[in-house]
Design an enzyme around this catalytic site. Sequence first.
Site, short mmCIF file in Angstrom:
data_model
loop_
_atom_site.label_atom_id
_atom_site.label_comp_id
_atom_site.label_asym_id
_atom_site.label_seq_id
_atom_site.Cartn_x
_atom_site.Cartn_y
_atom_site.Cartn_z
N HIS A 144 55.38 -29.94 16.17
CA HIS A 144 54.68 -31.24 16.23
C HIS A 144 54.00 -31.43 17.59
CE1 HIS A 144 54.34 -35.67 15.43
NE2 HIS A 144 54.39 -35.70 16.75
N GLU A 145 54.76 -31.24 18.67
CA GLU A 145 54.18 -31.46 20.00
C GLU A 145 53.09 -30.44 20.31
OE1 GLU A 145 54.65 -34.21 21.33
OE2 GLU A 145 56.52 -34.85 20.42
N HIS A 148 49.85 -31.53 18.85
CA HIS A 148 49.09 -32.47 19.71
C HIS A 148 48.22 -31.73 20.72
CE1 HIS A 148 50.65 -36.16 18.16
NE2 HIS A 148 51.89 -36.00 18.58
N HIS A 154 48.72 -38.30 14.85
CA HIS A 154 49.75 -38.43 13.82
C HIS A 154 49.15 -38.48 12.42
CE1 HIS A 154 52.74 -39.81 17.05
NE2 HIS A 154 52.81 -38.52 16.85
N CYS A 155 49.92 -37.95 11.47
CA CYS A 155 49.43 -37.76 10.10
C CYS A 155 50.20 -38.71 9.17
CB CYS A 155 49.67 -36.31 9.71
SG CYS A 155 49.10 -35.91 8.07
N CYS A 160 54.20 -33.67 6.33
CA CYS A 160 53.47 -32.89 7.34
C CYS A 160 54.22 -32.96 8.67
CB CYS A 160 52.06 -33.46 7.50
SG CYS A 160 51.11 -32.67 8.82
N CYS A 179 50.03 -30.05 6.95
CA CYS A 179 49.39 -30.35 5.67
C CYS A 179 47.98 -29.73 5.67
CB CYS A 179 49.33 -31.87 5.45
SG CYS A 179 48.07 -32.68 6.46
N CYS A 182 45.61 -31.22 8.33
CA CYS A 182 45.93 -30.85 9.72
C CYS A 182 45.62 -29.37 9.96
CB CYS A 182 47.38 -31.16 10.04
SG CYS A 182 47.68 -32.94 10.24
ZN LIG Z 1 53.59 -37.08 18.02
ZN LIG Z 2 49.04 -33.58 8.40
#
Ligand SMILES: [Zn+2]
Ligand SMILES: [Zn+2]
Length: 196
Positions: A144-145, A148, A154-155, A160, A179, A182
């Site tokens: 996740h990080e 970025h 954010h999704c 996701c 997803c 993304c």
């Molecule tokens: Zn985040």
């Molecule tokens: Zn996503």
Amino acid sequence: MKGIHLLAVEAPRAGLPAAAGASATVPLLLLDEVAAALARVFHVSCHVRAESLDAGFAFDRARNQYLSTAILQRLQALPCPEGARLLGITGLDLYVPVLTFVFGEAQLAGHCALVSLHRLREEFYGLPESNDLLHERLTKEAVHELGHTFGLRHCDDWYCVMASTHAVERLDVKSAGFCPGCRRRIAAAAPALVLS
Ligand SMILES: [Zn+2]
Ligand SMILES: [Zn+2]
């Protein structure tokens, strides 16, 4: 992206109470496991750095937590090969001033990211220890990080990895993958990257 460097961010060796995280050392095995998981997701080499970063400068005595943004800034100042990412992993409890805590923080479209395993541990919630769950949660948070750092925000898709999560329950719902939307955004930002 030309590889991911993982760096342990540790509590200061002396001068702070134990409650401030002196026992929050990042297990080397966990670092190796997360490096292997990230190599599978991003298809790049992942390297665990031998040195660690002392996070004493980011400690807030009143909150008994570490300021995430300050650590991220310090990571940015460390040498890192062009095109690579630098991911700090810590056992310390992180915060930003407007929130009670954060699981992690990253530079949007930058090269540095930081994740904490403190609140990813089952023991934090009074439950029996689970290394599998800790590894799975830490991998999701790290992906996740790092997302970025490719400029992803954010999704809305709960499954996701870029879904915003402020509780481990939601973290456990989402997958460690991106997803289709993304994935397209990452492909546009980093055409050479092959996602699994
Ligand atoms: Zn985040
Ligand atoms: Zn996503």
